[in-house]
Write a protein that holds these residues in place. Structure first.
Motif, PDB file in Angstrom:
ATOM      1  N   PRO B 344       6.658 -95.320  49.146  1.00 54.65           N
ATOM      2  CA  PRO B 344       5.710 -94.637  49.839  1.00 54.65           C
ATOM      3  C   PRO B 344       4.787 -95.405  51.266  1.00 54.65           C
ATOM      4  O   PRO B 344       4.373 -94.929  51.908  1.00 54.65           O
ATOM      5  CB  PRO B 344       5.092 -93.937  48.466  1.00 54.65           C
ATOM      6  CG  PRO B 344       5.257 -95.195  47.910  1.00 54.65           C
ATOM      7  CD  PRO B 344       6.966 -95.322  48.022  1.00 54.65           C
ATOM      8  N   THR B 345       5.455 -96.384  50.619  1.00 53.18           N
ATOM      9  CA  THR B 345       4.455 -97.013  52.049  1.00 53.18           C
ATOM     10  C   THR B 345       5.109 -96.815  53.170  1.00 53.18           C
ATOM     11  O   THR B 345       3.987 -96.645  54.377  1.00 53.18           O
ATOM     12  CB  THR B 345       4.568 -98.773  51.895  1.00 53.18           C
ATOM     13  OG1 THR B 345       4.067 -99.348  50.230  1.00 53.18           O
ATOM     14  CG2 THR B 345       3.787 -99.828  52.823  1.00 53.18           C
ATOM     15  N   VAL B 346       6.408 -96.651  53.434  1.00 49.67           N
ATOM     16  CA  VAL B 346       6.671 -95.768  54.860  1.00 49.67           C
ATOM     17  C   VAL B 346       6.438 -94.850  55.040  1.00 49.67           C
ATOM     18  O   VAL B 346       5.858 -94.565  56.110  1.00 49.67           O
ATOM     19  CB  VAL B 346       8.340 -96.096  54.625  1.00 49.67           C
ATOM     20  CG1 VAL B 346       9.195 -95.883  55.718  1.00 49.67           C
ATOM     21  CG2 VAL B 346       9.119 -97.768  54.285  1.00 49.67           C
ATOM     22  N   ASN B 347       6.492 -94.375  54.304  1.00 46.95           N
ATOM     23  CA  ASN B 347       5.847 -92.781  54.383  1.00 46.95           C
ATOM     24  C   ASN B 347       4.429 -92.399  54.816  1.00 46.95           C
ATOM     25  O   ASN B 347       3.506 -91.873  55.482  1.00 46.95           O
ATOM     26  CB  ASN B 347       6.096 -91.983  53.125  1.00 46.95           C
ATOM     27  CG  ASN B 347       5.735 -90.635  53.553  1.00 46.95           C
ATOM     28  OD1 ASN B 347       6.055 -90.017  54.285  1.00 46.95           O
ATOM     29  ND2 ASN B 347       4.151 -89.732  52.829  1.00 46.95           N
ATOM     30  N   ASP B 350       3.709 -94.280  61.462  1.00 43.01           N
ATOM     31  CA  ASP B 350       4.803 -93.288  62.251  1.00 43.01           C
ATOM     32  C   ASP B 350       5.549 -94.473  62.740  1.00 43.01           C
ATOM     33  O   ASP B 350       6.720 -93.962  63.572  1.00 43.01           O
ATOM     34  CB  ASP B 350       4.033 -93.351  63.173  1.00 43.01           C
ATOM     35  CG  ASP B 350       2.915 -91.989  63.206  1.00 43.01           C
ATOM     36  OD1 ASP B 350       3.135 -90.962  62.503  1.00 43.01           O
ATOM     37  OD2 ASP B 350       2.239 -92.069  62.885  1.00 43.01           O
ATOM     38  N   TRP B 351       6.065 -95.460  62.778  1.00 47.74           N
ATOM     39  CA  TRP B 351       6.568 -96.556  63.917  1.00 47.74           C
ATOM     40  C   TRP B 351       7.272 -98.280  62.563  1.00 47.74           C
ATOM     41  O   TRP B 351       5.942 -98.598  61.738  1.00 47.74           O
ATOM     42  CB  TRP B 351       6.346 -97.743  64.694  1.00 47.74           C
ATOM     43  CG  TRP B 351       5.517 -96.411  65.705  1.00 47.74           C
ATOM     44  CD1 TRP B 351       4.236 -95.879  66.024  1.00 47.74           C
ATOM     45  CD2 TRP B 351       6.300 -95.175  67.101  1.00 47.74           C
ATOM     46  NE1 TRP B 351       4.462 -94.236  66.899  1.00 47.74           N
ATOM     47  CE2 TRP B 351       5.211 -94.949  67.966  1.00 47.74           C
ATOM     48  CE3 TRP B 351       7.640 -95.630  67.405  1.00 47.74           C
ATOM     49  CZ2 TRP B 351       5.657 -93.843  68.589  1.00 47.74           C
ATOM     50  CZ3 TRP B 351       7.992 -95.352  68.543  1.00 47.74           C
ATOM     51  CH2 TRP B 351       7.104 -94.344  68.571  1.00 47.74           C
ATOM     52  N   PHE B 352       8.090 -98.209  62.501  1.00 45.13           N
ATOM     53  CA  PHE B 352       8.893 -99.551  62.264  1.00 45.13           C
ATOM     54  C   PHE B 352       9.187-100.010  64.020  1.00 45.13           C
ATOM     55  O   PHE B 352       9.521-100.241  64.571  1.00 45.13           O
ATOM     56  CB  PHE B 352      10.286 -99.506  61.635  1.00 45.13           C
ATOM     57  CG  PHE B 352      10.616 -99.191  60.065  1.00 45.13           C
ATOM     58  CD1 PHE B 352      10.306 -99.439  59.438  1.00 45.13           C
ATOM     59  CD2 PHE B 352      11.571 -97.773  60.569  1.00 45.13           C
ATOM     60  CE1 PHE B 352      10.395 -98.502  57.587  1.00 45.13           C
ATOM     61  CE2 PHE B 352      11.858 -96.794  59.507  1.00 45.13           C
ATOM     62  CZ  PHE B 352      11.042 -97.642  58.074  1.00 45.13           C
ATOM     63  N   ARG B 369       8.520 -89.051  58.619  1.00 43.69           N
ATOM     64  CA  ARG B 369       7.285 -89.163  57.853  1.00 43.69           C
ATOM     65  C   ARG B 369       6.877 -88.067  57.849  1.00 43.69           C
ATOM     66  O   ARG B 369       6.631 -87.022  58.980  1.00 43.69           O
ATOM     67  CB  ARG B 369       6.482 -90.055  59.059  1.00 43.69           C
ATOM     68  CG  ARG B 369       5.285 -90.830  58.832  1.00 43.69           C
ATOM     69  CD  ARG B 369       4.116 -90.338  57.834  1.00 43.69           C
ATOM     70  NE  ARG B 369       3.624 -89.655  59.223  1.00 43.69           N
ATOM     71  CZ  ARG B 369       3.416 -87.959  59.612  1.00 43.69           C
ATOM     72  NH1 ARG B 369       2.753 -87.615  58.014  1.00 43.69           N
ATOM     73  NH2 ARG B 369       3.272 -87.062  60.285  1.00 43.69           N
ATOM     74  N   GLY B 370       6.117 -88.410  56.703  1.00 37.74           N
ATOM     75  CA  GLY B 370       5.414 -87.080  56.211  1.00 37.74           C
ATOM     76  C   GLY B 370       6.243 -85.381  55.638  1.00 37.74           C
ATOM     77  O   GLY B 370       5.847 -84.627  55.616  1.00 37.74           O
TER      78      GLY B 370
END
Lengths: 373, 373
Positions: B344-347, B350-352, B369-370
């Motif tokens: 859920p953090t990654v979500n 918008d960018w790595f 994302r989303g």
């Protein structure tokens, strides 16, 4: 951005889930109620964009008399200005020179303010504004009890205000005196005490400022849990309320002034989910989990279904338990959930789907979604 | 989408915060370790896109021998196929006919599978695939102990498999037997017992299927907390691991097989934040709160700073407390945080931003994302 989850004119049942749904009638009543109250006591409303991140909502708030919007982040301010809002106060410190440059670019076409709690940042902000020949409105944030940012009230605040007043391209406009920690105190009496203490700190600061010939056109603060207290304090000039448009269960669980539950505003925000599995009697699984609503303030409440509770959540699933009095659900059934915490829930979505009379009436992009920088 | 938070070749200090940062060396070692282990025991890796939602990472996993990707949502599958992945298994039920239509469209150019736990959905999926003249691979999800979706093992699973096998445009490929509830059990022995029980349920189902002449080419499941158990069970054929590429504190807090902490993988994922306020001795405020990292599994850990802990969080702020052994921080200092729950953090981002040797080496869009629908 994700694709729009519905088309205007469609019935609620056709909304692609999970989706963020707004009951427009309740939402409009919430906005009107706050606007009417503020007008009645002679304070301004500067609603907080951190809640909705959506210019369409901001414009609606402006149409109801808001003097401008608050933003917590530069990216939110950018979304607001791009969406037509011409007066934005960043209710936060901005310490990065590239962020300050972005803010200065906004100030070329809008009235932009921000908060300060250090001399170092005053310097940086003045330089950034000077480079583009713009002016930033500047508030000194004072620590009023939440133990986060802010200088101490009284002389430390006065010293910083003086420095701002003496810095080209910054205009000292007043104090940021938001007490976030007071908003969700369970008892109204506790909230009263917290805001009374905040007011003492504001007063001490005003006295110190007066000694130096500095006066405040803005004293900003207040949230949905305490707005009546700041509004009637005789001190605060602007209410920075956010959640009032939506409500959430965190606010629904605090106490109101009358000893009952806090019921100033109606729940207008829902995460619409669908039943995706009925694996066992008394259990139904929803297609929305903690990537669709934030749960750090508790699990969402099921809206409008008797004896059905959401009592388990994982990243993409919610688990409903149906009690004896529950009507059976079917696969695909739509279930509205009331989020426990509206702001971070909104930040998970790209669209608000506005509903009136069971039909999709408006679709608003959340252009500030993810604007955390 | 938000603007890119960095440019390739810039030093870490120039990344606009909050940002999601990947230590590429640790990340590569994590991917290689899982690939080598799976090869050594002769099972396939089908990594889960729900963790990263990023085709650039998916392609890296494919380059390390993955047989395809998992997705939890149709929107994630769309992001994967759009990013060049040609084999995607939706490890979840899909009950909505419009979502099934989207999945059928994907199946025109890719191998697409999904899971079933009801006869009603078998019908709908067969129809959706038939309308576009495509085929869905179909797994029967069995309940192996997590109390979420899935039919009971044995005959109920066999009956559903038979129905799938008899439905045009669906191909019965095997079982989904993921035990999500086992992944974070604190003791390794508890995880062993949970997966042993899951294996019993798989076996019972295989026996029932055999009576009806049905066999499985895929038995999928496993996560980062239990992958060695499923992999060496002699039953599971595909590991649906996700978090292993990043790790998080939730995994770091469980026990390993040796009685020490679980240390199979290295922390490679960080939320990079900046100090935005130093309002009092021993306190520093970060510009990243719960809109930049999920906290339902605890607060993030501060990485690489002695005697500094993050012990308070609000929507856009994190509060650091500096102990006596802490070095002083300065305004603007970059602080890497290890998330408590990576997915859920990654979500939220918008960018790595991929880092190697302290410099920005790669920037990957999180196109899923989303994508919760």
């Amino acid at each position: 951005m994700q694709p729009e989850p519905a088309r205007i004119g469609a019935p609620l049942e056709e909304i692609d889930t999970p989706a963020l749904v707004v009951d427009l009638d309740a939402f409009d009543r919430n906005i009107s109620k706050m606007a009417a109250f503020a007008a009645s006591v002679g304070v301004a409303v500067r609603p907080h964009a951190k809640t909705h991140k959506c210019p369409a909502i901001a414009r609606r708030q402006m149409a109801h008399g808001a003097v401008g919007l608050c933003a917590q982040k530069v990216g939110e301010a950018e979304a607001m200005v791009a969406g037509g809002i011409r007066d934005v106060l960043v209710t936060n410190e901005v310490v990065d020179s590239r962020k300050l440059k972005r803010l200065a670019a906004l100030a070329q076409g809008a009235t932009i303010g921000l908060c300060f709690d250090s001399a170092e940042t005053v310097e940086l902000a003045g330089r950034a504004a000077g480079e583009l020949g713009v002016e930033f409105g500047a508030l000194v944030e004072i620590e009023v009890g939440m133990g986060r940012c802010g200088v101490e009230p009284g002389r430390p605040a006065r010293d910083l205000a003086r420095r701002i007043a003496d810095t080209p391209n910054l205009r000292f406009r007043g104090l940021q005196a938001y007490h976030g920690g007071a908003q969700h105190l369970p008892d109204h009496a506790e909230r009263e005490r917290a805001i009374a203490a905040a007011c003492d700190r504001v007063r001490a600061t005003l006295d110190a400022l007066a000694e130096d010939g500095l006066s405040c056109e803005i004293i900003g603060g207040a949230g949905t849990g305490t707005f009546r207290l700041e509004a009637t304090s005789g001190l605060y000039t602007e209410l920075q309320v956010g959640s009032y448009i939506f409500m959430d269960t965190e606010y629904a669980r605090i106490g109101g002034a009358d000893g009952g539950p806090f019921a100033e505003f109606e729940h207008s925000l829902f995460v619409l989910a669908s039943v995706m599995s009925m694996p066992a009697p008394g259990r139904a699984i929803l297609d929305a989990g903690l990537k669709s609503y934030s749960v750090e303030k508790g699990l969402p409440w099921v809206h409008g279904l008797r004896d059905v509770v959401l009592d388990g959540v994982s990243d993409e699933h919610g688990k409903l338990t149906l009690g004896e009095a529950a009507k059976p659900l079917r696969l695909g059934a739509k279930v509205p959930l009331i989020p426990s915490h509206c702001d971070p829930t909104v930040n998970l979505h790209d669209w608000f789907v506005g509903i009136r009379g069971g039909m999709v009436d408006e679709i608003w992009p959340i252009t500030g979604r993810g604007a955390s920088s």
